[in-house]
Scaffold this motif. Sequence first.
Motif, PDB file in Angstrom:
ATOM      1  N   MET A 134       1.062  -1.087   0.079  1.00 48.20           N
ATOM      2  CA  MET A 134      -0.180   0.102   0.053  1.00 48.20           C
ATOM      3  C   MET A 134       0.880   1.286  -0.022  1.00 48.20           C
ATOM      4  O   MET A 134       1.764   1.277   0.816  1.00 48.20           O
ATOM      5  N   LYS A 135       0.493   2.146  -0.962  1.00 53.07           N
ATOM      6  CA  LYS A 135       1.290   3.660  -0.796  1.00 53.07           C
ATOM      7  C   LYS A 135       0.810   4.459   0.191  1.00 53.07           C
ATOM      8  O   LYS A 135      -0.491   4.471   0.471  1.00 53.07           O
ATOM      9  N   TYR A 136       1.601   5.063   0.775  1.00 50.49           N
ATOM     10  CA  TYR A 136       1.452   5.905   1.631  1.00 50.49           C
ATOM     11  C   TYR A 136       1.771   7.482   1.415  1.00 50.49           C
ATOM     12  O   TYR A 136       2.766   7.591   0.723  1.00 50.49           O
ATOM     13  N   PHE A 152       5.165  17.972  -7.731  1.00 50.40           N
ATOM     14  CA  PHE A 152       4.221  17.020  -7.364  1.00 50.40           C
ATOM     15  C   PHE A 152       4.750  15.708  -7.497  1.00 50.40           C
ATOM     16  O   PHE A 152       5.821  15.442  -8.195  1.00 50.40           O
ATOM     17  N   ASN A 153       3.999  14.678  -7.021  1.00 53.07           N
ATOM     18  CA  ASN A 153       4.474  13.188  -7.054  1.00 53.07           C
ATOM     19  C   ASN A 153       3.473  12.246  -7.512  1.00 53.07           C
ATOM     20  O   ASN A 153       2.321  12.861  -7.624  1.00 53.07           O
ATOM     21  N   ASP A 154       3.871  11.114  -7.361  1.00 51.12           N
ATOM     22  CA  ASP A 154       2.812   9.928  -7.992  1.00 51.12           C
ATOM     23  C   ASP A 154       1.787   9.608  -6.806  1.00 51.12           C
ATOM     24  O   ASP A 154       1.061   8.835  -7.218  1.00 51.12           O
ATOM     25  N   LEU A 155       1.786  10.068  -5.817  1.00 52.03           N
ATOM     26  CA  LEU A 155       1.055   9.866  -4.556  1.00 52.03           C
ATOM     27  C   LEU A 155       0.002  10.929  -4.315  1.00 52.03           C
ATOM     28  O   LEU A 155      -0.851  10.829  -3.566  1.00 52.03           O
ATOM     29  N   GLY A 156      -0.151  11.941  -5.239  1.00 49.80           N
ATOM     30  CA  GLY A 156      -1.040  13.025  -5.077  1.00 49.80           C
ATOM     31  C   GLY A 156      -0.801  14.198  -4.163  1.00 49.80           C
ATOM     32  O   GLY A 156      -1.459  15.132  -4.192  1.00 49.80           O
ATOM     33  N   ASP A 157       0.447  14.228  -3.801  1.00 48.44           N
ATOM     34  CA  ASP A 157       0.934  15.340  -2.987  1.00 48.44           C
ATOM     35  C   ASP A 157       1.332  16.520  -3.950  1.00 48.44           C
ATOM     36  O   ASP A 157       1.989  16.110  -5.120  1.00 48.44           O
ATOM     37  N   TRP A 158       1.378  17.677  -3.664  1.00 50.47           N
ATOM     38  CA  TRP A 158       1.850  18.759  -4.549  1.00 50.47           C
ATOM     39  C   TRP A 158       2.104  20.190  -3.770  1.00 50.47           C
ATOM     40  O   TRP A 158       1.331  20.286  -2.625  1.00 50.47           O
ATOM     41  N   ILE A 159       2.623  20.777  -4.256  1.00 49.91           N
ATOM     42  CA  ILE A 159       2.871  22.169  -3.832  1.00 49.91           C
ATOM     43  C   ILE A 159       2.966  23.159  -4.914  1.00 49.91           C
ATOM     44  O   ILE A 159       3.971  23.081  -5.887  1.00 49.91           O
ATOM     45  N   ILE A 160       2.600  24.394  -4.833  1.00 50.68           N
ATOM     46  CA  ILE A 160       2.643  25.598  -5.744  1.00 50.68           C
ATOM     47  C   ILE A 160       2.960  26.688  -5.188  1.00 50.68           C
ATOM     48  O   ILE A 160       2.449  27.093  -4.130  1.00 50.68           O
ATOM     49  N   ILE A 161       3.997  27.448  -5.962  1.00 52.45           N
ATOM     50  CA  ILE A 161       4.382  28.767  -5.202  1.00 52.45           C
ATOM     51  C   ILE A 161       4.249  29.747  -6.372  1.00 52.45           C
ATOM     52  O   ILE A 161       4.726  29.539  -7.596  1.00 52.45           O
ATOM     53  N   SER A 162       3.512  30.854  -5.798  1.00 49.54           N
ATOM     54  CA  SER A 162       3.640  32.257  -6.824  1.00 49.54           C
ATOM     55  C   SER A 162       4.355  33.228  -6.248  1.00 49.54           C
ATOM     56  O   SER A 162       4.544  33.162  -4.790  1.00 49.54           O
ATOM     57  N   GLN A 163       4.443  34.357  -6.774  1.00 45.02           N
ATOM     58  CA  GLN A 163       4.967  35.550  -6.014  1.00 45.02           C
ATOM     59  C   GLN A 163       3.750  36.057  -4.743  1.00 45.02           C
ATOM     60  O   GLN A 163       4.315  36.846  -4.130  1.00 45.02           O
ATOM     61  N   GLU A 164       2.724  35.634  -4.933  1.00 47.96           N
ATOM     62  CA  GLU A 164       1.621  36.142  -4.050  1.00 47.96           C
ATOM     63  C   GLU A 164       1.113  35.019  -3.238  1.00 47.96           C
ATOM     64  O   GLU A 164       1.092  35.359  -2.017  1.00 47.96           O
ATOM     65  N   THR A 205       9.600  14.262  -4.225  1.00 44.99           N
ATOM     66  CA  THR A 205       9.683  12.894  -4.352  1.00 44.99           C
ATOM     67  C   THR A 205       8.382  11.910  -3.791  1.00 44.99           C
ATOM     68  O   THR A 205       7.623  12.675  -3.042  1.00 44.99           O
ATOM     69  N   ASP A 206       8.376  10.749  -4.151  1.00 42.33           N
ATOM     70  CA  ASP A 206       7.133   9.722  -3.530  1.00 42.33           C
ATOM     71  C   ASP A 206       7.707   9.940  -1.859  1.00 42.33           C
ATOM     72  O   ASP A 206       6.746   9.441  -1.063  1.00 42.33           O
ATOM     73  N   ASP A 207       8.766   9.929  -1.414  1.00 44.89           N
ATOM     74  CA  ASP A 207       9.295   9.795  -0.036  1.00 44.89           C
ATOM     75  C   ASP A 207      10.036  10.934   0.555  1.00 44.89           C
ATOM     76  O   ASP A 207      10.762  10.629   1.447  1.00 44.89           O
ATOM     77  N   ASN A 253      13.273  10.841   2.885  1.00 46.93           N
ATOM     78  CA  ASN A 253      14.468  10.292   2.141  1.00 46.93           C
ATOM     79  C   ASN A 253      15.324  11.501   1.353  1.00 46.93           C
ATOM     80  O   ASN A 253      14.891  11.456   0.112  1.00 46.93           O
ATOM     81  N   VAL A 254      15.868  12.445   1.956  1.00 50.94           N
ATOM     82  CA  VAL A 254      16.461  13.356   1.011  1.00 50.94           C
ATOM     83  C   VAL A 254      18.163  12.954   1.074  1.00 50.94           C
ATOM     84  O   VAL A 254      18.557  12.951   2.496  1.00 50.94           O
ATOM     85  N   PRO A 255      18.942  12.743   0.251  1.00 48.37           N
ATOM     86  CA  PRO A 255      20.104  12.108   0.448  1.00 48.37           C
ATOM     87  C   PRO A 255      21.017  13.136   1.051  1.00 48.37           C
ATOM     88  O   PRO A 255      21.178  14.212   0.876  1.00 48.37           O
TER      89      PRO A 255
END
Length: 226
Positions: free
Chosen positions: A1-3, A128-140, A169-171, A186-188
Amino acid sequence: MKYKLLSLLLISLSFCPTLFAQGRDHIKSQIERWGECKNVALTLTGGDVALYGKNGWAASSVPTGMSDALNELNGDDRLIDDVQLTEEGSWLILYGDNGVRWYDIPSGLEDKIRIMNDNDEVITSITFNDLGDWIIISQENISASSTGIYSWIQEGLDKFGALWAAHLTDDGIVLCYSEGYRFYGNVPDRLKNKLEETNLDVYRVKFLSDGAYFIADREGGFAYYF
């Protein structure tokens, strides 16, 4: 199962496109030949893209729709600013002030892009990733797929200043602020160490769980490992 990442939180070469199926070695050789690179999209198995200059690009093994869109934007002399590509073949291209081409991105992200476009916001970073997570940044504004991720972003604003860019990433997550970074999952260590020692005023960060990374500033400086 993906988390989802929220669950983890809670516990050729003069501006001409090229396309070959040669893995990361291809975009690496193009970067070395160009002597510059402003952004990349990297995957473990799904292809890679590198950007240079106003709209130059090179890629290997990317979806046809993505390469067609890059080729069209290059031919129209549009500024190509950022690229995203996932292991499962979802992709996004950020161009101009807030132009976006995409395929199979999370519906919430699609809705937010349309709202920012309607408001003429200048979009600076989308991830965004394959699990549905996302972040969007604008100047505002800054928006995220969950309150958990958004709250984590907000905590960093107080300590590190304006949020310039993010990569998921996914993790794992890296947030790039004007005065520092936040990491989760999981950031190297190779990337963390590079960010600690670099003299670049980093504006773009991309990474993978296998240790590959790319960083760049807004003045043409960059460094990578892949």
